[in-house]
Design an enzyme around this catalytic site. Structure first.
Site, PDB file in Angstrom:
ATOM      1  CG  ASP A 130     105.586  -7.781  -1.124  1.00 28.43           C
ATOM      2  OD1 ASP A 130     105.473  -8.564  -0.158  1.00 28.43           O
ATOM      3  OD2 ASP A 130     105.863  -8.169  -2.275  1.00 28.43           O
ATOM      4  CG  HIS A 138     102.073  -3.784  -2.702  1.00 32.83           C
ATOM      5  ND1 HIS A 138     101.284  -4.546  -3.537  1.00 32.83           N
ATOM      6  CD2 HIS A 138     103.361  -4.022  -3.066  1.00 32.83           C
ATOM      7  CE1 HIS A 138     102.063  -5.220  -4.384  1.00 32.83           C
ATOM      8  NE2 HIS A 138     103.313  -4.915  -4.116  1.00 32.83           N
TER       9      HIS A 138
END
Length: 252
Positions: free
Chosen positions: A57, A203
């Site tokens: 993400d 991430h």
């Protein structure tokens, strides 16, 4: 970044009529693993029991995303990158390279704001705008959507459906956005929650996290992939994940 929701959603709900609050914030209960995993396996990213979906993400980030692409090339793994539309238009070359290297590019929204108050028209416009940005840069329509912070509201769920996207959260994460994250802590946290058929959340940027926290996720990747392979699991993107119920394979 995917922190634990605090008092903000409860405060927002108190300021809204009961019916509106329920329709808007009710789906956000799926943020809780105890709700999401047993009751909504598709939303949790449950796939084929011999497959693990690897997702990232908050990108694209020209400083860190290329390092993840290089690491994944070295591991022989493809993944799904949930990107922010505003970052796509700023760094199209990073998104284009991500797609050219064989990874999926998915929608994480236009920006990374918190959705405490209903704004269905804005949600629809921003998710559609982000999906168009991905399509314009990669030449491929995105298939997946994950809301910022993993907080799925009624408006964002409807917006994703209208844009032709399937919403997917995760079944295991690395808590890699924190200042004290290390490669070992990320690996251990992922392994603690991961079973065959699971979806991993990491991430590839620190834009919405502690500075340089992405280094912990990057350092953990080889051990995460090795652990999956030792358990007989294939690591890949959501597009190869299937939809078969979990069979209980544990990752060491």
């Amino acid at each position: 970044m995917t922190p634990v929701p605090g008092r903000a959603p409860r405060t927002a709900a108190l300021l809204l009529p009961a019916g509106v609050a329920a329709a808007h914030l009710g789906p956000a209960a799926t943020w809780l693993p105890a709700v999401r995993l047993p009751l909504f396996p598709g939303l949790a990213g449950t796939g084929h029991p011999r497959h693990i979906a690897l997702t990232f993400d908050d990108g694209p980030d020209p400083r860190s995303t290329p390092r993840f692409l290089d690491a994944l090339d070295g591991l022989g793994v493809r993944a799904t990158f949930f990107v922010l539309g505003e970052r796509v238009v700023r760094h199209p070359e990073v998104v284009r390279e991500t797609a050219e290297r064989g990874h999926e590019v998915a929608v994480h929204g236009w920006n990374h704001d918190r959705p405490w108050r209903p704004a269905p028209a804005r949600d629809a416009a921003e998710v559609a705008r982000a999906a168009r940005a991905v399509h314009d840069v990669t030449g491929r329509p995105p298939r997946w959507y994950r809301p910022p912070y993993g907080i799925l509201t009624g408006g964002r769920w409807a917006a994703a459906r209208r844009a032709g996207l399937r919403t997917v959260l995760w079944s295991a994460w690395g808590r890699d956005w924190t200042a004290d994250a290390t490669p070992e802590s990320v690996r251990a946290t992922v392994a603690a929650g991961l079973r065959g058929g699971g979806t991993i959340l990491l991430h590839d940027s620190d834009r919405h996290a502690a500075p340089d926290s992405w280094r912990a996720a990057l350092g953990a990747l080889p051990a995460i992939v090795a652990g999956c392979r030792e358990a007989g699991l294939v690591v890949g993107p959501l597009g190869e994940h299937g939809g078969v119920p979990v069979a209980g394979v544990t990752v060491p």
